[in-house]
Design a protein around this motif. Structure first.
Motif, PDB file in Angstrom:
ATOM      1  N   GLY A  61      -3.632   6.305 -13.810  1.00  0.00           N
ATOM      2  CA  GLY A  61      -2.796   6.426 -12.629  1.00  0.00           C
ATOM      3  C   GLY A  61      -1.478   5.715 -12.785  1.00  0.00           C
ATOM      4  O   GLY A  61      -0.999   5.477 -13.898  1.00  0.00           O
ATOM      5  N   THR A  62      -0.910   5.351 -11.636  1.00  0.00           N
ATOM      6  CA  THR A  62       0.409   4.744 -11.611  1.00  0.00           C
ATOM      7  C   THR A  62       0.391   3.445 -10.816  1.00  0.00           C
ATOM      8  O   THR A  62      -0.529   3.184 -10.040  1.00  0.00           O
ATOM      9  CB  THR A  62       1.441   5.699 -10.984  1.00  0.00           C
ATOM     10  OG1 THR A  62       1.014   6.052  -9.672  1.00  0.00           O
ATOM     11  CG2 THR A  62       1.623   6.948 -11.825  1.00  0.00           C
ATOM     12  N   ARG A  63       1.444   2.688 -11.035  1.00  0.00           N
ATOM     13  CA  ARG A  63       1.604   1.412 -10.355  1.00  0.00           C
ATOM     14  C   ARG A  63       2.955   1.381  -9.664  1.00  0.00           C
ATOM     15  O   ARG A  63       3.966   1.819 -10.221  1.00  0.00           O
ATOM     16  CB  ARG A  63       1.525   0.280 -11.382  1.00  0.00           C
ATOM     17  CG  ARG A  63       1.782  -1.065 -10.760  1.00  0.00           C
ATOM     18  CD  ARG A  63       1.600  -2.170 -11.742  1.00  0.00           C
ATOM     19  NE  ARG A  63       1.853  -3.437 -11.072  1.00  0.00           N
ATOM     20  CZ  ARG A  63       1.586  -4.597 -11.595  1.00  0.00           C
ATOM     21  NH1 ARG A  63       1.040  -4.668 -12.788  1.00  0.00           N
ATOM     22  NH2 ARG A  63       1.847  -5.699 -10.930  1.00  0.00           N
ATOM     23  N   ASP A  64       2.966   0.833  -8.440  1.00  0.00           N
ATOM     24  CA  ASP A  64       4.197   0.621  -7.699  1.00  0.00           C
ATOM     25  C   ASP A  64       4.121  -0.791  -7.132  1.00  0.00           C
ATOM     26  O   ASP A  64       3.423  -1.028  -6.147  1.00  0.00           O
ATOM     27  CB  ASP A  64       4.342   1.666  -6.590  1.00  0.00           C
ATOM     28  CG  ASP A  64       5.660   1.544  -5.846  1.00  0.00           C
ATOM     29  OD1 ASP A  64       6.536   0.771  -6.276  1.00  0.00           O
ATOM     30  OD2 ASP A  64       5.809   2.220  -4.813  1.00  0.00           O
ATOM     31  N   LEU A  68      -1.709   0.144  -6.900  1.00  0.00           N
ATOM     32  CA  LEU A  68      -2.148   1.096  -7.921  1.00  0.00           C
ATOM     33  C   LEU A  68      -2.698   2.327  -7.220  1.00  0.00           C
ATOM     34  O   LEU A  68      -3.363   2.208  -6.181  1.00  0.00           O
ATOM     35  CB  LEU A  68      -3.261   0.513  -8.789  1.00  0.00           C
ATOM     36  CG  LEU A  68      -3.040  -0.824  -9.465  1.00  0.00           C
ATOM     37  CD1 LEU A  68      -4.326  -1.269 -10.167  1.00  0.00           C
ATOM     38  CD2 LEU A  68      -1.902  -0.721 -10.454  1.00  0.00           C
ATOM     39  N   ALA A  69      -2.475   3.485  -7.797  1.00  0.00           N
ATOM     40  CA  ALA A  69      -3.076   4.732  -7.333  1.00  0.00           C
ATOM     41  C   ALA A  69      -3.585   5.454  -8.571  1.00  0.00           C
ATOM     42  O   ALA A  69      -2.813   5.692  -9.509  1.00  0.00           O
ATOM     43  CB  ALA A  69      -2.054   5.589  -6.586  1.00  0.00           C
ATOM     44  N   PHE A  70      -4.877   5.767  -8.607  1.00  0.00           N
ATOM     45  CA  PHE A  70      -5.425   6.404  -9.795  1.00  0.00           C
ATOM     46  C   PHE A  70      -6.611   7.300  -9.471  1.00  0.00           C
ATOM     47  O   PHE A  70      -7.183   7.254  -8.399  1.00  0.00           O
ATOM     48  CB  PHE A  70      -5.796   5.365 -10.855  1.00  0.00           C
ATOM     49  CG  PHE A  70      -6.797   4.329 -10.428  1.00  0.00           C
ATOM     50  CD1 PHE A  70      -8.155   4.583 -10.445  1.00  0.00           C
ATOM     51  CD2 PHE A  70      -6.374   3.064 -10.039  1.00  0.00           C
ATOM     52  CE1 PHE A  70      -9.073   3.615 -10.068  1.00  0.00           C
ATOM     53  CE2 PHE A  70      -7.280   2.090  -9.664  1.00  0.00           C
ATOM     54  CZ  PHE A  70      -8.642   2.367  -9.684  1.00  0.00           C
ATOM     55  N   ARG A  71      -6.948   8.114 -10.469  1.00  0.00           N
ATOM     56  CA  ARG A  71      -8.154   8.924 -10.455  1.00  0.00           C
ATOM     57  C   ARG A  71      -9.115   8.302 -11.467  1.00  0.00           C
ATOM     58  O   ARG A  71      -8.688   7.742 -12.474  1.00  0.00           O
ATOM     59  CB  ARG A  71      -7.878  10.368 -10.865  1.00  0.00           C
ATOM     60  CG  ARG A  71      -7.006  11.150  -9.912  1.00  0.00           C
ATOM     61  CD  ARG A  71      -7.804  11.522  -8.675  1.00  0.00           C
ATOM     62  NE  ARG A  71      -7.218  12.531  -7.843  1.00  0.00           N
ATOM     63  CZ  ARG A  71      -6.298  12.335  -6.915  1.00  0.00           C
ATOM     64  NH1 ARG A  71      -5.766  11.153  -6.753  1.00  0.00           N
ATOM     65  NH2 ARG A  71      -5.878  13.315  -6.160  1.00  0.00           N
ATOM     66  N   TYR A  72     -10.409   8.431 -11.190  1.00  0.00           N
ATOM     67  CA  TYR A  72     -11.419   7.919 -12.102  1.00  0.00           C
ATOM     68  C   TYR A  72     -12.492   8.969 -12.311  1.00  0.00           C
ATOM     69  O   TYR A  72     -12.709   9.842 -11.463  1.00  0.00           O
ATOM     70  CB  TYR A  72     -12.044   6.623 -11.569  1.00  0.00           C
ATOM     71  CG  TYR A  72     -12.700   6.774 -10.207  1.00  0.00           C
ATOM     72  CD1 TYR A  72     -14.037   7.141 -10.092  1.00  0.00           C
ATOM     73  CD2 TYR A  72     -11.973   6.554  -9.043  1.00  0.00           C
ATOM     74  CE1 TYR A  72     -14.634   7.286  -8.845  1.00  0.00           C
ATOM     75  CE2 TYR A  72     -12.560   6.702  -7.795  1.00  0.00           C
ATOM     76  CZ  TYR A  72     -13.890   7.070  -7.703  1.00  0.00           C
ATOM     77  OH  TYR A  72     -14.468   7.219  -6.475  1.00  0.00           O
ATOM     78  N   THR A  73     -13.144   8.904 -13.455  1.00  0.00           N
ATOM     79  CA  THR A  73     -14.282   9.762 -13.764  1.00  0.00           C
ATOM     80  C   THR A  73     -15.213   9.013 -14.687  1.00  0.00           C
ATOM     81  O   THR A  73     -14.762   8.218 -15.524  1.00  0.00           O
ATOM     82  CB  THR A  73     -13.827  11.104 -14.375  1.00  0.00           C
ATOM     83  OG1 THR A  73     -14.946  11.983 -14.481  1.00  0.00           O
ATOM     84  CG2 THR A  73     -13.195  10.922 -15.739  1.00  0.00           C
ATOM     85  N   HIS A  74     -16.507   9.210 -14.505  1.00  0.00           N
ATOM     86  CA  HIS A  74     -17.453   8.544 -15.392  1.00  0.00           C
ATOM     87  C   HIS A  74     -18.769   9.313 -15.504  1.00  0.00           C
ATOM     88  O   HIS A  74     -19.044  10.224 -14.722  1.00  0.00           O
ATOM     89  CB  HIS A  74     -17.710   7.089 -14.972  1.00  0.00           C
ATOM     90  CG  HIS A  74     -18.366   6.915 -13.646  1.00  0.00           C
ATOM     91  ND1 HIS A  74     -17.741   6.311 -12.589  1.00  0.00           N
ATOM     92  CD2 HIS A  74     -19.615   7.225 -13.199  1.00  0.00           C
ATOM     93  CE1 HIS A  74     -18.563   6.262 -11.551  1.00  0.00           C
ATOM     94  NE2 HIS A  74     -19.709   6.822 -11.899  1.00  0.00           N
ATOM     95  N   GLY A  84     -13.372  10.492  -8.653  1.00  0.00           N
ATOM     96  CA  GLY A  84     -12.725  10.321  -7.364  1.00  0.00           C
ATOM     97  C   GLY A  84     -11.341   9.742  -7.494  1.00  0.00           C
ATOM     98  O   GLY A  84     -10.759   9.705  -8.578  1.00  0.00           O
ATOM     99  N   ALA A  85     -10.832   9.264  -6.356  1.00  0.00           N
ATOM    100  CA  ALA A  85      -9.493   8.684  -6.276  1.00  0.00           C
ATOM    101  C   ALA A  85      -9.592   7.287  -5.689  1.00  0.00           C
ATOM    102  O   ALA A  85     -10.479   6.998  -4.892  1.00  0.00           O
ATOM    103  CB  ALA A  85      -8.592   9.550  -5.404  1.00  0.00           C
ATOM    104  N   CYS A  86      -8.665   6.422  -6.093  1.00  0.00           N
ATOM    105  CA  CYS A  86      -8.698   5.032  -5.655  1.00  0.00           C
ATOM    106  C   CYS A  86      -7.278   4.512  -5.467  1.00  0.00           C
ATOM    107  O   CYS A  86      -6.372   4.879  -6.221  1.00  0.00           O
ATOM    108  CB  CYS A  86      -9.412   4.186  -6.707  1.00  0.00           C
ATOM    109  SG  CYS A  86      -9.587   2.442  -6.293  1.00  0.00           S
ATOM    110  N   GLU A  87      -7.117   3.665  -4.454  1.00  0.00           N
ATOM    111  CA  GLU A  87      -5.888   2.893  -4.274  1.00  0.00           C
ATOM    112  C   GLU A  87      -6.267   1.432  -4.297  1.00  0.00           C
ATOM    113  O   GLU A  87      -7.264   1.034  -3.685  1.00  0.00           O
ATOM    114  CB  GLU A  87      -5.212   3.257  -2.955  1.00  0.00           C
ATOM    115  CG  GLU A  87      -4.660   4.662  -2.961  1.00  0.00           C
ATOM    116  CD  GLU A  87      -3.790   4.965  -1.759  1.00  0.00           C
ATOM    117  OE1 GLU A  87      -3.485   4.031  -0.976  1.00  0.00           O
ATOM    118  OE2 GLU A  87      -3.417   6.131  -1.617  1.00  0.00           O
TER     119      GLU A  87
END
Length: 121
Positions: A61-64, A68-74, A84-87
């Motif tokens: 993801g990205t950082r501001d 942080l805003a990202f996608r994850y998979t496992h 899913g998605a996480c902030e």
């Protein structure tokens, strides 16, 4: 010792830092046995993670600033993939370690929650 300034979280690099889960709510699969290895190149962040209920996972993801805003998979120990998605919000602890306050939502199944991961000593 005084608490670190809020601005410190805006500039603390995640690159090369290792985190573990310290708390979670909801239907998450990350726990105290899960370890995250973070990388950062300017505003791009990514990590590999595994342990506990997770065999192998990735996030990107990205950082501001401190956000942080990202996608994850496992792949979990039941042999199923999930994502899913996480902030997250970065906090700098008094000892200089980082703590991430996360709000996440599964995209592959129903469920939301919060987690805290903390940099290992």
């Amino acid at each position: 010792m005084s608490a670190p300034s809020l601005a410190a979280a805006d500039h603390a690099s995640l690159d090369g830092r290792t985190f573990t889960g310290v708390s979670h709510s909801g239907s998450g699969e990350v726990g105290s046995a899960t370890e995250f290895s973070y990388h950062q190149d300017r505003d791009v962040v990514w990590a590999e993670y595994s342990g506990g209920a997770v065999i192998r996972g990735y996030l990107v993801g990205t950082r501001d600033g401190a956000g942080l805003a990202f996608r994850y998979t496992h792949l979990n120990t039941d042999g199923r993939t999930a994502g899913g998605a996480c902030e997250s919000r970065i906090e700098v602890l008094e000892d200089g370690r980082l703590r991430l306050h996360e709000t996440w939502a599964w995209e592959s199944r129903p469920g939301t929650g919060t987690s805290i991961v903390e940099e290992r000593r």
